[in-house]
Structures are given as structure tokens and as C-alpha cells.
Design an enzyme around this catalytic site. Structure first.
Site, PDB file in Angstrom:
ATOM      1  N   ASP A  47     115.699  88.184 101.550  1.00  0.00           N
ATOM      2  CA  ASP A  47     116.885  88.983 101.237  1.00  0.00           C
ATOM      3  C   ASP A  47     117.909  88.840 102.360  1.00  0.00           C
ATOM      4  O   ASP A  47     117.568  88.550 103.515  1.00  0.00           O
ATOM      5  CB  ASP A  47     116.529  90.446 101.009  1.00  0.00           C
ATOM      6  CG  ASP A  47     115.873  91.116 102.212  1.00  0.00           C
ATOM      7  OD1 ASP A  47     115.018  90.474 102.856  1.00  0.00           O
ATOM      8  OD2 ASP A  47     116.217  92.282 102.509  1.00  0.00           O
ATOM      9  N   GLU A  76     113.809  93.378 103.625  1.00  0.00           N
ATOM     10  CA  GLU A  76     113.810  93.626 105.069  1.00  0.00           C
ATOM     11  C   GLU A  76     115.165  94.150 105.521  1.00  0.00           C
ATOM     12  O   GLU A  76     115.245  95.000 106.410  1.00  0.00           O
ATOM     13  CB  GLU A  76     113.469  92.346 105.834  1.00  0.00           C
ATOM     14  CG  GLU A  76     113.138  92.567 107.310  1.00  0.00           C
ATOM     15  CD  GLU A  76     114.360  92.567 108.232  1.00  0.00           C
ATOM     16  OE1 GLU A  76     114.236  93.023 109.396  1.00  0.00           O
ATOM     17  OE2 GLU A  76     115.440  92.127 107.806  1.00  0.00           O
TER      18      GLU A  76
END
Length: 377
Positions: free
Chosen positions: A74, A132
Site C-alpha cells: 500500500d 501499513e
């Protein structure tokens, strides 16, 4: 099978994966791993607003030693002001530009390209999350649960976060500070400024709370960590007219703390200060992670010696900067963060030098070789 880390990085960047990430970017990674002999397991956890989040666990080999690599696919939103398409992964003058080029799709690509074809020693795993950069609610925590349910535990984990400062290899992270956010709310009674006896102004009370907390010295630091620090990030009252005493006042703060402190203790100490000044005041807190430190050992040795051998740099062992998913993974085994120079992470025009990506892959290859060689003696 030979994988070019730069081309794999470009393929990952070409998949927009703003946190929380699912889908195409994981397809690209899985397609690169399966021909290398990995069993790839993908699972989705959570619902909006913190999800859905996709996670990937790739496993190869059996027995020990078991070396793990952790990271995230991400990315933060691209933002405005790019001179190129942030998902086009342009290479110009030896530099790869795109969202995730620095943090941290290039590191994942570098590790995949470093994986040896031979499978006759130890076990390898990749623990890759799509959560994250966000709340990290359904990411690495869910991966750890998945591993524990199956009795899988790496002996050591390298996280590919961009830790280098001026040059590749000059800094690795051997621990991280903890982080806690707190929201303070002080109630009052709204009224007209010309009739203060008919109102209760919360601003002065909040100001005294802020002044006391801002004057704190939490500790002097340790050999491994800098001093813990408290920073106010917002002080506010509800919007109103210039002649209106507000009905409440609020403040937000963050404490980055070392391993002399614990998140719950810090929340309690702040709450005590607030209650002393404002008995009806409230404190809400979110502990993002506790401080952790990996003691010296084989993982240190493998990473430091590989950097020294490949790029001739003696890395600084640091705990500075933000936190990482190491705060969760330390529950399993020793953890070290090491990756690209981090000057452009999260910035408009995020980029990484092509040669740094290739050199990082060569360093990772050395680390893998050392980690999968059982210690002698």
C-alpha cells in the site's frame, strides 16, 4: 528464472494501491513468486473504513533456518504537483519516479529478484501487507495471527523500509520508538463575552494543561534511543463569532517514546494532569505501537556484513524516525529494517535511483545466503 528488480518495481508501481490495498498489485507479486517455487497465500481482512485489506504470505522450503522478509504494497495518496503520472513508473537519467518507488515497492522487487533459484537450504517467507500506511488494523497483525494459527515462526525478519539517509547502506534500524496519539477535551459553558459570569471559558484551563505538558521532560534517552518527546499537533475551539465564549476546547498531541516508557503509563500520566486542571475533562488515546529494540545477534551481523561487502559502507545502527511494522513482528523474532535512501518517501515526485535498487537487491542476496547457511560450531 532471472527477475529484473527495476522492471518488477515498475510493474508494482503501475498498480495504484492507495492504502488499504487489495487486488492487482498483489496479482503482480504473486505472478513473480510462484515460478520461484513459493506457495502463495492471500487473504482479505476487515471492512470499511479501515478495510478491506489484502495480505500475502509466501512460503518456500522447510526446516531451519527460516528467514523472513516483510513489507507493504500500500502507498499514500499521490497528491498534486507531479510532473509525471505517479503510476507510470518513468525512468529518466537513471532515476525511477512513481508513487511507491521509495516506500517501498522497489525494496519488495529487490528482495524478490535476490531470491536464489536453489531450494536446498532452509526456508524463506515474504510477509506482505496492504495496510501499513493506514491504521495497520488488518495488516501485519492479521499476518501474525495467520502464522501462529499454523505454527509458523521465522527465525529472523528483515523489513524493507527505506532507512538509508545520505547513501544506500548508511543506516539500518535496529528498533523503533513507540507512538501514542491523545485527544484532550475540556468542557465549558458557551456564552457572550460581555457576560463572562454567565459562561465558563474552557480556553484558559486548556492553556494551563498545554503549558504543563509542554514543559515535560520524559527522560534523557538511552544508548540506543533519543529522549522521548511530546508534541502538540492541534489546539482548537468550535467555530464561532468573535463575541462568543466557546463551549469546549480541545487539543491533540503525539508522544514518540523510547523503551523507558510504556504507552499505557503515558496515557495515565496525561490523564492525571488533565483531571487535576479540568475534572470533567476527557482524554482519548490510540497507542500505535510500543518501543522495541532488537539485541545484537545473527541478523545484525548478516545485514551489516552484507552492506559492507557490497557497497563498502559501515552502517549506523539507529532507532530514529517513525515506526514500522517491526513493532508487531518483534513478537515473533528479531527484526531489522533496511532499505533505500528515504529522502523522497511520501513526497510528490517520489523516486529511487535505478542503481540503488539493483545494489539493494545484491545486498539482499548476500543477506539471504548468510541467513540460510546454518551457523557452525
Amino acid at each position: 528464472m532471472s527477475i529484473d528488480p527495476v522492471e518488477l518495481a515498475r510493474a508494482l508501481i503501475a498498480c495504484p494501491s492507495v492504502t488499504p490495498a487489495t487486488g492487482a498489485v498483489f496479482d503482480v507479486l504473486e505472478a513473480a513468486l510462484r515460478p520461484l517455487g513459493f506457495d502463495v497465500h492471500r487473504f482479505v481482512r476487515g471492512e470499511a473504513p479501515d478495510g478491506p485489506v489484502e495480505n500475502l504470505v509466501a512460503l518456500r522450503g522447510s526446516g531451519g533456518p527460516h528467514f523472513g522478509f516483510a513489507g507493504h504494497l500500500d502507498v499514500v495518496p499521490a497528491g498534486e504537483g507531479w510532473t509525471t503520472d505517479p503510476y507510470d513508473a518513468v525512468i529518466e537519467d537513471g532515476v525511477l519516479t512513481g508513487r511507491g518507488a521509495n516506500d517501498m515497492k522497489s525494496a519488495i522487487a529487490a528482495f524478490v529478484a535476490a531470491i536464489p533459484a536453489r531450494q536446498d537450504a532452509g526456508s524463506l517467507s515474504l510477509l506482505i501487507t496492504g495496510d501499513e500506511e493506514g491504521p495497520a488494523t488488518h495488516g501485519t497483525v492479521a499476518i501474525i495471527d495467520w502464522l501462529e494459527e499454523r505454527g509458523i515462526r521465522p527465525d529472523m525478519i528483515l523489513i524493507g523500509e527505506p532507512t538509508s539517509e545520505a547513501a544506500l547502506g548508511d543506516t539500518i534500524k535496529i528498533g523503533r520508538r513507540g507512538s501514542v496519539n491523545m485527544w484532550i477535551d475540556v468542557p465549558g459553558h458557551q456564552g457572550h463575552v460581555a457576560y463572562p459570569h454567565r459562561a465558563t471559558n474552557p480556553v484558559g484551563t486548556l492553556a494551563r494543561i498545554v503549558a504543563e505538558l509542554d514543559g515535560w521532560t520524559l527522560d534523557e534517552g538511552t544508548d540506543a534511543f533519543p529522549p522521548s518527546n511530546l508534541e502538540f499537533t492541534e489546539v482548537a475551539t468550535p467555530p464561532g463569532a468573535t463575541n462568543l465564549i466557546p463551549g469546549r476546547a480541545s487539543a491533540r498531541l503525539n508522544i514518540r517514546f523510547n523503551n523507558l516508557q510504556r504507552g499505557d503509563d503515558l496515557v495515565m500520566r496525561v490523564t492525571d494532569v488533565v483531571k487535576r486542571h479540568a475534572p470533567d475533562g476527557t482524554v482519548n488515546a490510540l497507542i500505535s505501537g510500543e518501543a522495541f529494540l532488537t539485541p545484537p545477534g545473527l541478523l545484525y551481523d548478516h545485514v551489516v556484513s552484507s552492506i559492507r561487502e557490497e557497497v563498502g559502507v559501515e552502517p549506523t545502527l539507529s532507532t530514529s524516525g517513525g515506526t514500522s511494522d517491526g513493532r508487531f513482528l518483534i513478537k515473533l523474532c528479531p527484526v531489522v529494517d533496511f532499505g533505500l535512501p528515504n529522502a523522497t518517501m511520501h513526497k510528490v515526485g517520489e523516486h529511487a535511483a535505478v542503481e540503488d535498487i539493483r545494489a539493494l537487491s545484491r545486498i539482499y542476496a548476500r543477506v539471504i545466503e548468510k541467513a540460510l547457511t546454518p551457523p557452525t560450531g
